[in-house]
Design a protein around this motif. Structure first.
Motif, PDB file in Angstrom:
ATOM      1  N   ASP A  10       0.793  -1.223   0.000  1.00 25.23           N
ATOM      2  CA  ASP A  10       0.000   0.000   0.000  1.00 25.23           C
ATOM      3  C   ASP A  10       0.826   1.274   0.000  1.00 25.23           C
ATOM      4  O   ASP A  10       0.318   2.351   0.280  1.00 25.23           O
ATOM      5  CB  ASP A  10      -0.942   0.005   1.214  1.00 25.23           C
ATOM      6  N   VAL A  11       2.092   1.179  -0.297  1.00 30.15           N
ATOM      7  CA  VAL A  11       2.920   2.368  -0.340  1.00 30.15           C
ATOM      8  C   VAL A  11       2.592   3.182  -1.592  1.00 30.15           C
ATOM      9  O   VAL A  11       2.140   2.645  -2.603  1.00 30.15           O
ATOM     10  CB  VAL A  11       4.424   2.000  -0.312  1.00 30.15           C
ATOM     11  N   TYR A  12       2.814   4.484  -1.529  1.00 31.02           N
ATOM     12  CA  TYR A  12       2.546   5.365  -2.662  1.00 31.02           C
ATOM     13  C   TYR A  12       3.420   4.970  -3.843  1.00 31.02           C
ATOM     14  O   TYR A  12       4.638   4.826  -3.709  1.00 31.02           O
ATOM     15  CB  TYR A  12       2.813   6.815  -2.259  1.00 31.02           C
ATOM     16  N   LYS A  13       2.800   4.861  -5.009  1.00 29.69           N
ATOM     17  CA  LYS A  13       3.507   4.357  -6.186  1.00 29.69           C
ATOM     18  C   LYS A  13       3.870   5.447  -7.173  1.00 29.69           C
ATOM     19  O   LYS A  13       4.477   5.174  -8.196  1.00 29.69           O
ATOM     20  CB  LYS A  13       2.648   3.304  -6.877  1.00 29.69           C
ATOM     21  N   GLY A  14       3.489   6.695  -6.891  1.00 33.61           N
ATOM     22  CA  GLY A  14       3.748   7.780  -7.827  1.00 33.61           C
ATOM     23  C   GLY A  14       2.529   8.052  -8.686  1.00 33.61           C
ATOM     24  O   GLY A  14       1.649   7.193  -8.839  1.00 33.61           O
ATOM     25  N   PRO A  15       2.452   9.229  -9.290  1.00 29.28           N
ATOM     26  CA  PRO A  15       1.260   9.590 -10.055  1.00 29.28           C
ATOM     27  C   PRO A  15       1.009   8.710 -11.274  1.00 29.28           C
ATOM     28  O   PRO A  15      -0.112   8.616 -11.744  1.00 29.28           O
ATOM     29  CB  PRO A  15       1.546  11.043 -10.478  1.00 29.28           C
ATOM     30  N   GLU A  16       2.070   8.052 -11.773  1.00 33.50           N
ATOM     31  CA  GLU A  16       1.894   7.168 -12.924  1.00 33.50           C
ATOM     32  C   GLU A  16       2.125   5.711 -12.549  1.00 33.50           C
ATOM     33  O   GLU A  16       2.248   4.848 -13.428  1.00 33.50           O
ATOM     34  CB  GLU A  16       2.845   7.578 -14.052  1.00 33.50           C
ATOM     35  N   GLY A  17       2.195   5.422 -11.253  1.00 35.06           N
ATOM     36  CA  GLY A  17       2.455   4.064 -10.808  1.00 35.06           C
ATOM     37  C   GLY A  17       1.280   3.141 -11.057  1.00 35.06           C
ATOM     38  O   GLY A  17       0.124   3.562 -11.087  1.00 35.06           O
ATOM     39  N   SER A  18       1.578   1.872 -11.231  1.00 35.03           N
ATOM     40  CA  SER A  18       0.528   0.884 -11.443  1.00 35.03           C
ATOM     41  C   SER A  18       1.014  -0.455 -10.932  1.00 35.03           C
ATOM     42  O   SER A  18       2.205  -0.705 -10.802  1.00 35.03           O
ATOM     43  CB  SER A  18       0.162   0.780 -12.924  1.00 35.03           C
ATOM     44  N   GLY A  19       0.068  -1.333 -10.638  1.00 35.76           N
ATOM     45  CA  GLY A  19       0.442  -2.662 -10.185  1.00 35.76           C
ATOM     46  C   GLY A  19       0.755  -2.695  -8.697  1.00 35.76           C
ATOM     47  O   GLY A  19       0.913  -1.668  -8.045  1.00 35.76           O
ATOM     48  N   ASN A  20       0.840  -3.881  -8.164  1.00 33.79           N
ATOM     49  CA  ASN A  20       1.088  -4.072  -6.741  1.00 33.79           C
ATOM     50  C   ASN A  20       2.582  -4.186  -6.460  1.00 33.79           C
ATOM     51  O   ASN A  20       3.316  -4.816  -7.214  1.00 33.79           O
ATOM     52  CB  ASN A  20       0.396  -5.348  -6.244  1.00 33.79           C
ATOM     53  N   ASN A  21       3.012  -3.579  -5.347  1.00 31.03           N
ATOM     54  CA  ASN A  21       4.381  -3.796  -4.893  1.00 31.03           C
ATOM     55  C   ASN A  21       4.550  -5.251  -4.464  1.00 31.03           C
ATOM     56  O   ASN A  21       3.577  -5.931  -4.130  1.00 31.03           O
ATOM     57  CB  ASN A  21       4.703  -2.850  -3.743  1.00 31.03           C
ATOM     58  N   GLN A  22       5.783  -5.719  -4.433  1.00 34.17           N
ATOM     59  CA  GLN A  22       5.994  -7.158  -4.385  1.00 34.17           C
ATOM     60  C   GLN A  22       6.621  -7.693  -3.101  1.00 34.17           C
ATOM     61  O   GLN A  22       6.643  -8.898  -2.905  1.00 34.17           O
ATOM     62  CB  GLN A  22       6.860  -7.556  -5.597  1.00 34.17           C
ATOM     63  N   ARG A  23       7.177  -6.839  -2.269  1.00 35.84           N
ATOM     64  CA  ARG A  23       7.655  -7.245  -0.934  1.00 35.84           C
ATOM     65  C   ARG A  23       8.514  -8.504  -0.957  1.00 35.84           C
ATOM     66  O   ARG A  23       8.356  -9.404  -0.159  1.00 35.84           O
ATOM     67  CB  ARG A  23       6.474  -7.463   0.016  1.00 35.84           C
ATOM     68  N   ARG A  24       9.463  -8.596  -1.883  1.00 32.17           N
ATOM     69  CA  ARG A  24      10.180  -9.853  -2.059  1.00 32.17           C
ATOM     70  C   ARG A  24      11.249 -10.125  -0.992  1.00 32.17           C
ATOM     71  O   ARG A  24      11.330 -11.241  -0.507  1.00 32.17           O
ATOM     72  CB  ARG A  24      10.818  -9.882  -3.446  1.00 32.17           C
ATOM     73  N   PRO A  25      12.121  -9.166  -0.666  1.00 33.20           N
ATOM     74  CA  PRO A  25      13.195  -9.495   0.280  1.00 33.20           C
ATOM     75  C   PRO A  25      12.835  -9.118   1.711  1.00 33.20           C
ATOM     76  O   PRO A  25      11.994  -8.257   1.969  1.00 33.20           O
ATOM     77  CB  PRO A  25      14.352  -8.627  -0.224  1.00 33.20           C
ATOM     78  N   GLY A  26      13.489  -9.765   2.645  1.00 31.81           N
ATOM     79  CA  GLY A  26      13.359  -9.395   4.044  1.00 31.81           C
ATOM     80  C   GLY A  26      14.674  -9.557   4.771  1.00 31.81           C
ATOM     81  O   GLY A  26      15.463 -10.459   4.460  1.00 31.81           O
TER      82      GLY A  26
END
Length: 570
Positions: free
Chosen positions: A303-319
Motif C-alpha cells: 500500500d505504499v505510494y507508487k507515484g502519479p503514474e504508478g501501477s500494479g502491486n508492490n511485491q515485498r520480495r526481500p526481508g
C-alpha cells in the motif's frame, strides 16, 4: 568454448549510449543498421562501444530482468547469500537467487559472474582501439584505461566466486576451449592492470563526462581485490599492505568525503546525490528509458505510494533476518541484549539511526497509496487482515523489509531513477581500517572506523571500547568491529556482506535457520521468545557447506567446453 564471442553484435544493434549532459551523463541513440565491417573505426564508434561497457556494472534490481533475455549475462546482487537477508520465494528461488543454499551446477543465479561475453566485448574493443581514428588523441589512452577497468572488475569478481577461471585477454574464435587459469595468476593480472591504468584516469570529471571511471574507482577496486583475496591467498600481509596503499591514496587525495548526519546517509540512496555527492566513488548511472530500476516495486509494502503514474502491486520480495535486526546496536553502542535501557516494547527507539534508514520495520509509517494519508506497516499475523503480514505467501518472510532506494518522489515506482552507488567513500574508510588492523595497527585503524560511526551519531569506540562479537568472529576484535560496521553501513545495498563472509570464512558461523519477527505481538523487539518462521520451516533451515566458498561452474559451460573442470563438491 562456445559461450565466448569475439564480439557482441547485438549490443551494437541495440540501444547504445552517447555522452550527454552533466545531469544524466548518458543519452540513448537509436542505431537501426550497423555493418560490423565499418564500426570500431572512429572515435565516435569507440565512444558508443565504450559507453556500452558501462552496462557491465551491477544494476539496482533484486531480480535482474536480463535473465529473460540473456541469463548468461544477468547480474544478480547477492543480497541473499548472507546471514542478513532472504528472498520470499526461497522454496523455488534456487533458480534465480540461490538463497536457500541448495546449490548445484544447475542453479541459475550462481552463473551470474561468469561473464565472458562481456570480456569478449572488451577484448574486441581494446584490439580495435589502436587503429581507430581519433579527433582528440588524448582520449585514446583514457578509453583503453576505462575498458581495462571493466575487464579487471569482471575478473576480480570471477576469481572471488569461482576460483580458477580462464584468463582471456584477446579475441578468440568460438571453437577455442581455454582451460582454467590459476587463481593467483588471474589475481596478479588484475592488480597489474589496475596499477597500470590508475594514472591514466583523472581524479574527477566535470560536465558531460561526470560519472565516468576515475582514478578513485581504480584504487577502490584494487583495495577490494586485495582484501577479497584474503580467503585463499598465501600472503595476507602483502594483501593488507596493498589495500592500505590503495586506500591511503584515495583518502589523501581529498577528493571524497562523507556527507554529515543521518540525513546525509539517507541522501546517498536518492537521486539528490546522483553525480554530486562527495561520497560516490563509483555508481551505475540511471539512464532514462534504458536501465530504469524496479527496486522500489520489488521491495515496498503493497500500500505504499507508487507515484502519479504508478501501477500494479508492490511485491515485498526481500526481508532482513532477525539475526541482523537484533545485532544492530543501540544508540549507546551496545547490542540490544546487553543494554539495560533497551525496551522490547519499543525496540526501534534509541537504535543506530541506520536501522530506520535501512529497514522497513513493523509499525513504520509510510505515505499511502493516495499520496496524502499515511499507512502503517503491519506484518504481524495478529494485526488482522493486512496484505503485508508475514503469513501471506506473497510477502517477505520475516516482517523486516528493504528500505534503501525507496522514496515517494518517483513518477512511477517501477521506474526508479536513482543511481546505484556501487562504491561509496565509507567503504574506503572501512577497507583502510581493515587493512591497518590486519597488520596489527589497531590504534591507526580506529579513527577511520569511528569516522563512519560518528557521521550518523553513533558513539566512537575510542570512547566506549570495542564490542565483543560472538557470532561470526574472525578472532581479531578490531576486524570484527569493522565487519560489524560494514553490516550496518551497507545492509541492503550491495555485495559487501557476501565479500566479508567469503574472505574470512565465516559461513559456518553465520549461515543457518532464518527467523523473522517475534511471535509476541506486544513485544515487537522480543529477544528471547519464539519468533515467526515459515509454515514449511525446512526451507528456512539453510545449511552451510564449506564447498560454497567456490560457486559451481554452470552445467552449460561444462558441456560447451570440454577443458573446464568443475569445482570440488559439485
Amino acid at each position: 568454448m562456445k559461450y565466448i564471442k569475439t564480439y557482441k553484435l547485438t549490443a551494437l544493434l541495440a540501444l547504445l549510449v552517447t555522452l550527454g549532459s552533466c545531469n544524466d551523463f548518458l543519452e540513448v541513440e537509436d542505431l537501426d543498421e550497423i555493418d560490423i565491417s565499418t564500426v570500431y573505426k572512429t572515435e565516435e564508434d569507440l565512444t558508443l562501444a565504450l559507453n556500452n561497457l558501462y552496462f557491465t556494472l551491477p544494476i539496482l534490481d533484486i531480480e535482474d530482468a536480463l535473465f529473460n533475455q540473456d541469463a548468461d549475462q544477468a547480474y544478480i546482487v547477492p543480497y541473499f547469500w548472507t546471514d542478513d537477508a532472504i528472498h520470499r520465494n526461497i522454496a523455488n528461488s534456487a533458480g534465480t537467487q540461490g538463497s536457500d543454499y541448495n546449490w548445484g551446477e544447475g542453479t541459475r543465479s550462481l552463473r551470474t559472474f561468469y561473464r565472458y561475453q562481456d570480456i569478449a566485448d572488451i577484448n574486441f574493443f581494446l584490439e580495435a582501439l589502436p587503429e581507430a581514428s581519433f579527433d582528440t588523441e588524448s582520449n585514446r589512452e583514457r578509453f583503453a584505461a576505462e575498458a581495462r577497468f571493466f575487464r579487471a572488475w569482471i575478473y576480480e569478481t570471477m576469481i572471488l566466486a569461482y576460483g580458477d577461471v580462464p584468463l582471456v585477454t584477446n579475441t578468440i574464435v568460438p571453437t577455442e576451449n581455454p582451460t582454467r587459469t590459476p587463481r593467483l595468476e588471474v589475481f596478479e593480472f588484475i592488480i597489474s592492470e589496475l596499477d597500470e591504468i590508475d594514472d591514466q584516469l583523472p581524479l574527477s570529471y566535470t560536465g558531460a563526462d561526470n560519472g565516468r571511471i576515475t582514478k578513485g574507482a581504480v584504487l577502490a577496486l584494487k583495495s577490494r581485490a586485495y582484501l577479497n583475496a584474503l580467503g585463499w591467498h598465501s600472503n595476507p600481509s602483502a594483501l593488507y599492505a596493498g589495500a592500505e596503499a590503495a586506500c591511503e591514496e584515495i583518502i589523501t587525495s581529498n577528493t571524497y568525503a562523507l556527507v554529515d548526519g543521518i540525513d546525509g546517509f539517507k541522501e546517498q540512496f536518492t537521486p539528490a546525490s546522483d553525480l554530486v555527492s562527495p561520497e560516490t566513488i563509483l555508481s551505475t548511472i540511471y539512464v532514462e528509458g534504458l536501465n530504469v530500476s524496479r527496486f522500489a516495486l520489488q521491495v515496498s509494502p503493497r500500500d505504499v505510494y507508487k507515484g502519479p503514474e504508478g501501477s500494479g502491486n508492490n511485491q515485498r520480495r526481500p526481508g532482513f533476518t532477525s539475526d541482523f535486526i537484533e545485532e544492530v546496536q543501540t544508540i549507546n553502542g551496545l547490542f540490544p541484549i546487553d543494554d539495560p535501557t533497551y525496551d522490547p516494547a519499543n525496540p526501534w527507539v534509541n537504535r543506530d539511526p541506520r536501522l530506520e534508514a535501512t529497514v522497513r520495520l513493523p509499525l513504520d509509517e509510510y505515505l499511502g497509496t493516495n499520496g496524502v494519508d499515511n499507512d502503517i506497516f503491519l506484518p504481524h499475523p495478529d494485526y488482522g487482515d493486512t496484505r503485508d503480514r508475514v503469513q501471506g505467501s506473497n510477502n517477505n518472510p520475516t516482517g523486516y523489509g528493504f528500505k534503501k532506494y525507496t522514496d515517494y518522489y518517483m513518477v512511477n515506482n517501477i521506474q526508479g531513477d536513482a543511481d546505484l552507488k556501487v562504491i561509496r567513500y565509507s567503504e574506503v574508510l572501512l577497507m583502510y581500517a581493515e587493512a591497518l588492523a590486519g597488520q596489527g595497527r589497531d590504534a591507526e585503524a580506529l579513527p577511520y572506523l569511528d569516522e563512519v560511526r560518528d557521521r550518523v551519531g553513533m558513539p566512537k569506540y575510542a570512547d566506549i571500547g570495542l564490542p565483543t562479537v560472538t557470532r561470526g568472529s574472525t578472532g581479531n576484535q578490531m576486524i570484527d568491529a569493522i565487519l560489524l560496521e560494514r553490516r550496518y553501513e551497507f545492509a541492503g545495498e550491495g555485495p559487501q556482506r557476501w565479500f566479508d563472509i567469503w574472505r574470512y570464512k565465516l559461513g559456518s558461523q553465520v549461515i543457518g535457520t532464518v527467523y523473522g519477527i517475534p511471535d509476541d505481538v506486544n513485544l515487537p523487539g522480543d529477544l528471547v521468545g519464539p519468533k515467526y518462521n515459515s509454515s514449511d520451516l525446512t526451507i528456512y533451515q539453510r545449511v552451510w557447506n564449506e564447498d560454497y566458498y567456490l560457486l559451481p561452474l554452470f552445467t552449460n559451460y561444462l558441456d560447451a567446453n570440454e577443458n573446464l573442470v568443475q569445482n570440488p563438491g559439485y
